[in-house]
Design an enzyme around this catalytic site. Sequence first.
Site, PDB file in Angstrom:
ATOM      1  N   HIS A  60      -5.499  -9.877  -7.499  1.00  0.00           N
ATOM      2  CA  HIS A  60      -5.460  -8.427  -7.697  1.00  0.00           C
ATOM      3  C   HIS A  60      -6.587  -7.994  -8.626  1.00  0.00           C
ATOM      4  CE1 HIS A  60      -1.340  -7.733  -5.996  1.00  0.00           C
ATOM      5  NE2 HIS A  60      -1.394  -9.049  -6.052  1.00  0.00           N
TER       6      HIS A  60
ATOM      7  N   GLN B 127       2.102  -6.046  -3.194  1.00  0.00           N
ATOM      8  CA  GLN B 127       2.167  -7.346  -2.523  1.00  0.00           C
ATOM      9  C   GLN B 127       3.594  -7.678  -2.108  1.00  0.00           C
ATOM     10  OE1 GLN B 127       0.062 -10.563  -4.417  1.00  0.00           O
ATOM     11  NE2 GLN B 127       1.382 -12.102  -3.513  1.00  0.00           N
TER      12      GLN B 127
ATOM     13  N   CYS C 253      -4.040  -1.700  -4.133  1.00  0.00           N
ATOM     14  CA  CYS C 253      -2.927  -1.545  -5.065  1.00  0.00           C
ATOM     15  C   CYS C 253      -2.573  -0.063  -5.175  1.00  0.00           C
ATOM     16  CB  CYS C 253      -3.336  -2.110  -6.424  1.00  0.00           C
ATOM     17  SG  CYS C 253      -2.280  -1.625  -7.789  1.00  0.00           S
ATOM     18  N   GLU C 254      -1.315   0.260  -4.938  1.00  0.00           N
ATOM     19  CA  GLU C 254      -0.929   1.669  -4.986  1.00  0.00           C
ATOM     20  C   GLU C 254      -0.874   2.214  -6.413  1.00  0.00           C
ATOM     21  OE1 GLU C 254       3.921   1.781  -4.834  1.00  0.00           O
ATOM     22  OE2 GLU C 254       2.866   1.645  -2.926  1.00  0.00           O
ATOM     23  N   HIS C 255      -0.894   1.341  -7.397  1.00  0.00           N
ATOM     24  CA  HIS C 255      -0.849   1.810  -8.782  1.00  0.00           C
ATOM     25  C   HIS C 255      -2.221   2.192  -9.319  1.00  0.00           C
ATOM     26  CE1 HIS C 255       2.985  -0.792  -9.130  1.00  0.00           C
ATOM     27  NE2 HIS C 255       3.282   0.429  -8.766  1.00  0.00           N
ATOM     28  N   HIS C 256      -3.278   1.517  -8.837  1.00  0.00           N
ATOM     29  CA  HIS C 256      -4.622   1.754  -9.369  1.00  0.00           C
ATOM     30  C   HIS C 256      -5.649   2.096  -8.295  1.00  0.00           C
ATOM     31  CE1 HIS C 256      -2.603  -0.998 -12.267  1.00  0.00           C
ATOM     32  NE2 HIS C 256      -3.078  -0.119 -13.114  1.00  0.00           N
TER      33      HIS C 256
ATOM     34  N   CYS D 119      -6.901  -5.265 -10.045  1.00  0.00           N
ATOM     35  CA  CYS D 119      -6.399  -4.524 -11.204  1.00  0.00           C
ATOM     36  C   CYS D 119      -6.112  -5.462 -12.374  1.00  0.00           C
ATOM     37  CB  CYS D 119      -5.170  -3.692 -10.842  1.00  0.00           C
ATOM     38  SG  CYS D 119      -3.807  -4.612 -10.128  1.00  0.00           S
TER      39      CYS D 119
END
Length: 187
Positions: free
Chosen positions: A148, A120, A78-81, A150
Amino acid sequence: MSTINYEQIEHAVKLILEAVGEDPNREGLLDTPKRVARMYAEVFSGLNEDPKEHFKTIFGEDHEELVLVKDIPFFSMCEHHLVPFYGKAHVAYIPRGGRVTGLSKLARAVEAVAKRPQLQERITSTVADSIVETLEPLGVMVVVEAEHMCMTMRGIKKPGASTVTSAVRGVFVDDVAARAEVLSLIK
């Protein structure tokens, strides 16, 4: 084409360990920065790959019926976390003019796209668009199901929740029966 800077990753991991109150010189953590750097090189190896390259090998085959490779396992971050998400991709297309590709190429494209800091939704659309741009099929449908971490280990903490995304191109957009056939074969 970018290259992995192992030393920079190792330094960053040491800083993170210190920032959370750990001692990066503790026996169990001594080699952790090196291990994380090698892991990042592997899990982000798709940054140096163009998924369209996998579709350059085309076979002439008189086949304009559905081709579906389902249950392609993948792992991504995940590019956010920067936490993993993983699941299965299902890739379907209807060839045009006898332009078919090797079945393994569909799985290789999924892997190339997944091995990047990612969303995704982007995996789903990038795989579909790569097929459209290179094979010029009558239609493409990509469905991705993933869990996910996250959402599982932090935040809402809902293990087992599955996210499903789809990308529909060409004849699958308007042909409800063709779209339903793919979905029934996936299940």
